[in-house]
Design an enzyme around this catalytic site. Structure first.
Site, PDB file in Angstrom:
ATOM      1  N   ARG A 229       0.940  -1.422   0.024  1.00 29.24           N
ATOM      2  CA  ARG A 229       0.163   0.051   0.057  1.00 29.24           C
ATOM      3  C   ARG A 229       1.011   1.305  -0.101  1.00 29.24           C
ATOM      4  O   ARG A 229       1.859   1.189   0.527  1.00 29.24           O
ATOM      5  CB  ARG A 229      -1.043  -0.029   1.224  1.00 29.24           C
ATOM      6  CG  ARG A 229      -2.033  -0.644   1.206  1.00 29.24           C
ATOM      7  CD  ARG A 229      -3.077  -0.145   0.249  1.00 29.24           C
ATOM      8  NE  ARG A 229      -4.243  -1.051   0.386  1.00 29.24           N
ATOM      9  CZ  ARG A 229      -4.558  -1.969  -0.703  1.00 29.24           C
ATOM     10  NH1 ARG A 229      -3.578  -2.381  -1.688  1.00 29.24           N
ATOM     11  NH2 ARG A 229      -5.536  -2.851  -0.689  1.00 29.24           N
ATOM     12  N   HIS A 277      -0.552   0.858  -9.562  1.00 32.48           N
ATOM     13  CA  HIS A 277      -1.417  -0.091  -8.750  1.00 32.48           C
ATOM     14  C   HIS A 277      -2.001  -1.071  -9.516  1.00 32.48           C
ATOM     15  O   HIS A 277      -3.171  -1.398  -9.311  1.00 32.48           O
ATOM     16  CB  HIS A 277      -2.739   0.869  -7.727  1.00 32.48           C
ATOM     17  CG  HIS A 277      -3.223  -0.070  -6.614  1.00 32.48           C
ATOM     18  ND1 HIS A 277      -3.326   0.577  -5.492  1.00 32.48           N
ATOM     19  CD2 HIS A 277      -3.204  -1.130  -6.573  1.00 32.48           C
ATOM     20  CE1 HIS A 277      -3.786  -0.092  -4.475  1.00 32.48           C
ATOM     21  NE2 HIS A 277      -3.572  -1.415  -5.040  1.00 32.48           N
TER      22      HIS A 277
HETATM   23  P1  NDP Z   1      -1.829 -11.224   4.126  1.00 33.34           P
HETATM   24  O1  NDP Z   1      -2.942 -10.734   5.427  1.00 33.34           O
HETATM   25  O2  NDP Z   1      -2.031 -12.709   4.028  1.00 33.34           O
HETATM   26  O3  NDP Z   1      -0.542 -10.962   5.103  1.00 33.34           O
HETATM   27  C1  NDP Z   1      -0.094  -9.726   5.725  1.00 33.34           C
HETATM   28  C2  NDP Z   1       1.351  -9.995   6.181  1.00 33.34           C
HETATM   29  O4  NDP Z   1       1.752  -8.795   6.855  1.00 33.34           O
HETATM   30  C3  NDP Z   1       1.212 -11.003   7.288  1.00 33.34           C
HETATM   31  O5  NDP Z   1       2.594 -11.907   7.190  1.00 33.34           O
HETATM   32  C4  NDP Z   1       1.387 -10.143   8.674  1.00 33.34           C
HETATM   33  O6  NDP Z   1       2.041 -10.773   9.680  1.00 33.34           O
HETATM   34  C5  NDP Z   1       2.129  -9.003   8.131  1.00 33.34           C
HETATM   35  N1  NDP Z   1       1.972  -8.097   9.234  1.00 33.34           N
HETATM   36  C6  NDP Z   1       0.775  -7.195   9.087  1.00 33.34           C
HETATM   37  N2  NDP Z   1       1.101  -6.439  10.225  1.00 33.34           N
HETATM   38  C7  NDP Z   1       2.320  -6.231  10.545  1.00 33.34           C
HETATM   39  C8  NDP Z   1       3.066  -5.625  11.294  1.00 33.34           C
HETATM   40  N3  NDP Z   1       2.721  -4.551  12.206  1.00 33.34           N
HETATM   41  N4  NDP Z   1       4.318  -5.932  11.276  1.00 33.34           N
HETATM   42  C9  NDP Z   1       4.998  -6.876  10.770  1.00 33.34           C
HETATM   43  N5  NDP Z   1       4.191  -7.535   9.927  1.00 33.34           N
HETATM   44  C10 NDP Z   1       2.910  -7.352   9.635  1.00 33.34           C
HETATM   45  O7  NDP Z   1      -2.081 -10.357   3.190  1.00 33.34           O
HETATM   46  P2  NDP Z   1      -1.681 -10.491   1.657  1.00 33.34           P
HETATM   47  O8  NDP Z   1      -0.569 -11.283   1.446  1.00 33.34           O
HETATM   48  O9  NDP Z   1      -2.850 -11.025   1.194  1.00 33.34           O
HETATM   49  O10 NDP Z   1      -1.624  -9.192   1.013  1.00 33.34           O
HETATM   50  C11 NDP Z   1      -0.723  -8.087   1.598  1.00 33.34           C
HETATM   51  C12 NDP Z   1      -0.929  -6.817   1.235  1.00 33.34           C
HETATM   52  O11 NDP Z   1      -0.915  -6.604  -0.425  1.00 33.34           O
HETATM   53  C13 NDP Z   1      -2.769  -6.300   1.081  1.00 33.34           C
HETATM   54  O12 NDP Z   1      -2.978  -6.163   2.343  1.00 33.34           O
HETATM   55  C14 NDP Z   1      -2.749  -5.208   0.158  1.00 33.34           C
HETATM   56  O13 NDP Z   1      -2.783  -4.105   0.986  1.00 33.34           O
HETATM   57  C15 NDP Z   1      -1.735  -5.511  -0.867  1.00 33.34           C
HETATM   58  N6  NDP Z   1      -1.990  -5.762  -2.271  1.00 33.34           N
HETATM   59  C16 NDP Z   1      -1.592  -4.819  -3.200  1.00 33.34           C
HETATM   60  C17 NDP Z   1      -1.831  -5.143  -4.431  1.00 33.34           C
HETATM   61  C18 NDP Z   1      -1.547  -4.508  -5.592  1.00 33.34           C
HETATM   62  O14 NDP Z   1      -2.112  -4.510  -6.707  1.00 33.34           O
HETATM   63  N7  NDP Z   1      -0.424  -3.557  -5.437  1.00 33.34           N
HETATM   64  C19 NDP Z   1      -2.666  -6.234  -4.731  1.00 33.34           C
HETATM   65  C20 NDP Z   1      -3.206  -7.262  -3.600  1.00 33.34           C
HETATM   66  C21 NDP Z   1      -2.674  -6.764  -2.564  1.00 33.34           C
HETATM   67  P3  NDP Z   1       1.521 -12.222  10.538  1.00 33.34           P
HETATM   68  O15 NDP Z   1       1.741 -13.596   9.500  1.00 33.34           O
HETATM   69  O16 NDP Z   1       2.266 -12.260  11.696  1.00 33.34           O
HETATM   70  O17 NDP Z   1      -0.288 -12.115  10.589  1.00 33.34           O
HETATM   71  C1  OXD Z   2      -5.796  -5.205  -3.105  1.00 34.91           C
HETATM   72  C2  OXD Z   2      -5.388  -4.332  -4.226  1.00 34.91           C
HETATM   73  O1  OXD Z   2      -5.636  -4.997  -2.150  1.00 34.91           O
HETATM   74  O2  OXD Z   2      -5.819  -4.691  -5.545  1.00 34.91           O
HETATM   75  O3  OXD Z   2      -6.145  -6.627  -3.657  1.00 34.91           O
HETATM   76  O4  OXD Z   2      -4.594  -3.461  -3.971  1.00 34.91           O
END
Ligand code: NDP
Ligand code: OXD
Length: 314
Positions: A229, A277
């Site tokens: 993000r 994005h």
């Molecule tokens: P998940 O919820 O599966 O994974 C999130 C990860 O982030 C987990 O490993 C979690 O830790 C870690 N995390 C969360 N908070 C913290 C913190 N404070 N400190 C350290 N680690 C943290 O999410 P996804 O992998 O499915 O997606 C990740 C992000 O990618 C989405 O939230 C979205 O914002 C972004 N995204 C962007 C896209 C784009 O087109 N640019 C498309 C799709 C997604 P833990 O394992 O310990 O819970």
């Molecule tokens: C998502 C994105 O969160 O597209 O899936 O950013």
């Protein structure tokens, strides 16, 4: 088969027609802004919905995010207390893995240098460190981070990970929590942000964080890739870190303000690669059937999957 449920489709920022067509092929769909306070609405499918609109639906059973991230839902202080389901889908994961591998390989194989050489007809081969001398550090080892880690391991990179809670993954050195962020950064040459946006992660990638990456490597510097993000990063700090040599190049798919304002220096910065994005766009052809399956499961009394932990914020 359960009876048809009525869906509110509340999307801002892009045209909802493909989502509307696919959802309405099997369910009655109300397109926001019609339908506030409609008691016949069971489910909401949303992206950056108008704050407050969901609170007015008296019989809402669940909210479906069109994306993997749910900050666009939790931003609304009046979001009702029903389950929020986020996207976890092979198709989306595949797109993200492609993006991460593409950007990491471009930095590793010095694409930016070759792109400056070619127009000047320069035939020069730079020193090229092998993948196993370069450590890619992934912030966020969730669905997307773990899949990207696996693909990078297969290419021979050293892979580090950082998460909120402790994890293990074969071949990946993992740190977790705030206290272990610095050692993770110190051991990383190419940093990839795949974190969700939460109060704990907002603005985390700033000048000081980028300064902790390892620059003593065969590529002559550190690199930053953000596909999580935009508000994880401070755009101005990225530009300053590039200008001061803290990082050598950045690949940015997301920005503090989107679309990226025309006045942003990142558009024309010679060391920045910008995508709009689009790292892993949600494809309704793949995602609508998963949402409908989940709605049917709930109607049969089964449990929803991929539910957001509201306390953690993702
Ligand atoms: P998940 O919820 O599966 O994974 C999130 C990860 O982030 C987990 O490993 C979690 O830790 C870690 N995390 C969360 N908070 C913290 C913190 N404070 N400190 C350290 N680690 C943290 O999410 P996804 O992998 O499915 O997606 C990740 C992000 O990618 C989405 O939230 C979205 O914002 C972004 N995204 C962007 C896209 C784009 O087109 N640019 C498309 C799709 C997604 P833990 O394992 O310990 O819970
Ligand atoms: C998502 C994105 O969160 O597209 O899936 O950013």
């Amino acid at each position: 088969m359960p009876g048809p449920n009525r869906i509110l489709l509340a999307i801002q920022g892009f045209h909802p027609h493909r989502w509307y067509e696919l959802l309405s092929a099997s369910r009655p769909v109300t397109l926001e802004p019609d339908g506030p306070a409609d008691p016949s609405i069971d489910y909401a499918v949303v992206w950056k919905h108008r704050p407050g609109v969901l609170a007015s639906l008296p019989n809402l059973k669940a909210i479906f995010s069109i994306g993997a991230g749910v900050d666009h839902i939790l931003n609304d202080p009046a979001v009702p207390d029903v389950p929020i389901v986020r996207v976890v889908a092979q198709n989306l994961t595949q797109y993200m893995v492609e993006y991460v591998v593409w950007r990491v390989l471009d930095h590793h194989r010095q694409g930016a240098l070759y792109r400056t050489q070619q127009p000047r007809k320069i035939w020069h081969e730079p020193l090229q460190p092998p993948a196993d001398e370069i450590a890619v550090g992934i912030m966020g080892l969730g669905q997307l981070g773990r899949a990207a880690a696996k693909a990078l391991l297969a290419l021979g990179f050293k892979v580090n990970g950082w998460s909120r809670t402790a994890h293990t993954m074969e071949g990946v050195a993992i740190w977790h929590g705030e206290n272990e962020l610095t050692p993770f950064l110190n051991a990383t040459d190419i940093l990839v942000a795949l974190l969700p946006l939460t109060p704990a992660t907002r603005g985390i990638v700033d000048y000081s964080l980028l300064g902790k990456l390892n620059r003593e490597n065969g590529l002559g510097g550190a690199f930053f890739v953000n596909a999580g993000r935009g508000q994880l990063q401070k755009d101005a700090d990225i530009a300053r870190a590039l200008d001061d040599g803290l990082i050598k190049e950045a690949s940015l798919d997301v920005f503090e303000t989107e679309p990226l304002p025309e006045t942003s220096p990142l558009w024309t910065h010679p060391k920045v690669f910008v995508t709009p994005h689009s790292a892993a766009s949600s494809d309704p052809v793949h995602l609508v059937p998963l949402m409908l399956e989940q709605m049917d499961a709930l109607e049969r009394g089964e449990r929803l999957t991929n539910i957001v932990d509201r306390k953690a914020g993702y």
